[in-house]
Design a protein around this motif. Structure first.
Motif, PDB file in Angstrom:
ATOM      1  N   TYR A  34       0.882  -1.166   0.000  1.00 52.28           N
ATOM      2  CA  TYR A  34       0.000   0.000   0.000  1.00 52.28           C
ATOM      3  C   TYR A  34       0.921   1.218   0.000  1.00 52.28           C
ATOM      4  N   TRP A  84      -0.834  -2.988  -6.045  1.00 53.56           N
ATOM      5  CA  TRP A  84      -1.228  -2.088  -4.964  1.00 53.56           C
ATOM      6  C   TRP A  84      -2.499  -2.663  -4.365  1.00 53.56           C
ATOM      7  N   ASN A 136      -5.178  -1.791   1.406  1.00 56.03           N
ATOM      8  CA  ASN A 136      -4.461  -1.322   2.589  1.00 56.03           C
ATOM      9  C   ASN A 136      -3.340  -2.314   2.899  1.00 56.03           C
ATOM     10  N   GLU A 137      -2.572  -2.051   3.939  1.00 52.26           N
ATOM     11  CA  GLU A 137      -1.394  -2.871   4.242  1.00 52.26           C
ATOM     12  C   GLU A 137      -1.784  -4.270   4.693  1.00 52.26           C
ATOM     13  N   HIS A 147      -9.149   2.295   1.980  1.00 50.92           N
ATOM     14  CA  HIS A 147      -8.110   1.733   2.850  1.00 50.92           C
ATOM     15  C   HIS A 147      -8.690   1.263   4.181  1.00 50.92           C
TER      16      HIS A 147
END
Ligand code: SF4
Ligand code: SF4
Length: 599
Positions: free
Chosen positions: A32, A54, A57-58, A427
């Motif tokens: 992300y 991508w 979110n992480e 996100h």
């Protein structure tokens, strides 16, 4: 191989991560965007033989890489330091599992807060999660350590973290290139005792985690990742790691150094053996005393944080200062050159930024605005100073709810406004919206949909395709909100200034939750360039209303042949959004017949 036959090139630390992963036969990578690690994914995307994406979110990025590893492929997730907090939930359980395909988590810390909301020391996550931690010092080591981390991950059955810092991510160094190792992918082999972390299986893994750490610690005692450099002096040994080692070498204090590449688990036996030959041991590390405290706990007499700052980057000046304080180096005899003073300048939204009119409206409406993370965080600063909180991605929705409840309890209920961008919406804003959907409090949320993750350089969001047609799938923010049962959703074009002002002002007045989605795209990312605007100074009454929108091309200046200052628009900077012309009370700002001059 002779030096002349080696393929050497200059790379940033981020580029070296991507190259290292490719050379090591990496297959699945996800991230992300967040400074300082954004360029890792940009470079990985250039390799057709890597799945590089991508994620929303992480946490999702980590999960994608975990899936690749479960299937036996070498996999990587990359993120900035605060991203690891988002990813921590799956990570803390994933580290219990005996890793299959090599797994590396690359984290970019930001000592000194050059572009982050905190300074968090990610090394503690390695200890917390019982996994390996590697800290490279140069671009060459960055590339090599990615391969080492993947190999350690497979050999010891654990994920590995490679920790970088902002300066290492962005600075360039010479790197020797190698060929790509062919990926070996066995595919997923079901094994519930290995991959299903229910208590009976997870309990067993607690013992496995300790065993593998003990094995890795023994390995670290003899690993070339840890390097002892004997200066011949016996009064002090310095233990250090990462970029701090390079800064130390830059000032060349003529001390012996134990440079650690594998910093968790610490190679305690090696450290004890080397330290035994010295009068004192100094630990130089950025931010928290991660190594120092562990060594003290192992019974070693070491010193560190009493000489070296607990905050900011330890550059060569600060290391020198600490060594002088510790009595290991003599103070500099010649005074250092004083750097020329650089005028301070407040960061600004770009010319034609679609957030500017929204902040202008909210400022004039005297709204209490709860902020969020994105380039719209600049609304905290002068001249708008409209955002009153800024904590973490997607936090505005929870904060506004809690604040509304507290106000109500105190008998001080008042309308509250929150802002959130489209990137942040996907996100971590979705769960906040699900939570707030049924509120009875007077809350307005403005979704600043500029169709991109603008702050980190313009990565895609699920709304990007509306503009470019490139993204494969488009998600409508109003449709998502309506599916949550949020019916008071209005869409507005913020470049229609007075209409949007009425929409927002009316929404603020309404009880319950109202959402306004403003839809102008990022001027910079989409290179928007309309005919520029100019000021007809014969009409201008110097009221400065246009200055209030704070667009970089607008200033007050004296025109040739006139005494008084009037407004002026620099045509080379103006992208023609028209907002300043809409706030001019006497219609002195007019559209030109031509586009502004391209840079
Ligand atoms: S039209 Fe006005 S507000 Fe828009 S970019 Fe040009 S100067 Fe800035
Ligand atoms: S808002 Fe219009 S009248 Fe006022 S200073 Fe700007 S150009 Fe001049």
């Amino acid at each position: 191989m002779r030096v002349s036959e080696r393929t050497l090139t200059l790379m940033t630390g981020n580029e070296a991560v991507a190259r290292g992963f490719w050379e090591a036969g990496g297959v699945v990578a996800a991230s992300y965007p967040g400074s300082p690690t954004v360029e890792i994914m940009e470079r990985l995307k250039e390799h057709e033989d890597i799945h590089a994406e991508w994620a929303m979110n992480e946490k999702v990025a980590l999960e994608i890489a975990i899936g690749g590893s479960f299937a036996g492929a070498r996999s990587m997730a990359s993120m900035k330091h605060v991203g690891i907090n988002i990813a921590a939930d799956p990570f803390m359980t994933f580290t219990q599992i005996r890793t299959k395909g090599g797994f590396v988590l690359v984290v970019g810390d930001d000592p000194g807060l050059s572009s982050s909301q905190n300074e968090q020391d990610s090394r503690f996550f390695a200890k917390f999660a019982n996994c390996a931690l590697l800290e490279p010092s140069t671009a060459q080591e960055v590339k090599d350590f990615i391969g080492e981390a993947l190999a350690i991950s497979e050999e010891f059955g654990m994920p590995a973290i490679v920790k970088l810092t902002s300066t290492l991510c962005h600075s360039r160094g010479e790197v020797e290139l190698s060929e790509r190792k062919p990926p070996q992918i066995e595919g997923f082999v079901p094994d519930q005792s290995r991959y299903c972390m229910l208590p009976p299986y997870a309990n067993v893994q607690q013992h496995f985690m300790q065993e593998r750490l003990a094995k890795l610690r023994t390995h670290g005692n003899a690993s070339p990742l840890n390097r002892y450099e004997d200066s011949g002096r016996r009064d002090a040994l310095v233990i250090t790691a990462g970029l701090t080692y390079e800064y130390l070498r830059e000032i060349n204090p003529n001390v012996s150094v134990l440079k650690l590449g594998l910093t968790y688990p610490l190679p305690v036996e090696l450290i004890k053996e080397v330290a035994a030959g010295y009068d004192r041991v100094l630990v130089i590390e950025e931010l928290m005393p991660f190594m120092e405290e562990q060594l003290l706990a192992h019974g070693l007499t070491v010193e560190g944080k009493k000489y070296f700052s607990f905050t900011g980057e330890l550059n060569s000046d600060r290391i020198r200062e600490g060594l002088v304080k510790a009595g290991v180096m003599a103070p500099l005899e010649i005074s250092a050159e004083v750097a020329p003073a650089v005028p301070r300048r407040t960061p600004m939204l770009c010319a034609g930024c679609p957030h500017r009119p929204v902040f202008h409206i909210l400022q004039k409406a005297k709204a209490t605005v709860i902020g969020d993370i994105g380039c719209y965080s600049l609304g905290i600063l002068e001249p708008f100073e409209v955002l009153k909180t800024n904590l973490s991605m997607g936090a505005s929705l929870g904060i506004i709810q809690g604040m509304a409840k507290a106000h109500k309890t105190a008998g001080k209920a008042k309308p509250l406004v929150a802002v959130i961008g489209d990137g942040t919406f996907f996100h971590s804003g979705l769960s906040g919206f699900a939570d707030i959907a049924n509120t009875k409090d007077n809350i307005t949320v403005v979704v600043l949909d500029n169709r991109t993750t603008a702050m980190t350089g313009g990565q895609i969001t699920p709304t990007t395709g509306e503009l470019t047609g490139e993204a494969s799938h488009i998600i409508s923010i109003p449709a998502v909100l309506k599916s949550f049962g949020i019916n008071d959703v209005t869409v507005a074009d913020q470049f229609e200034h007075s209409k949007t002002r009425s929409v927002i002002v009316e929404a603020i007045k309404r009880e319950g939750l109202s959402v306004v989605v403003v839809t102008r795209p990022c001027a910079l990312n989409f290179r928007i360039r309309e005919p520029h605007y100019y000021v007809d100074r014969e009409i201008c009454i110097s009221c400065r209303s246009c200055i209030g929108v704070n667009c970089p091309p607008i200033s007050m200046q004296v025109y040739e042949g006139y005494d008084k200052k009037n407004s002026y628009i620099n045509p080379e900077m103006c992208v023609g959004c028209s907002v300043c012309s809409q706030v001019c009370p006497v219609k002195a700002i007019k559209k030109s017949s031509q586009a502004g001059v391209e840079e």
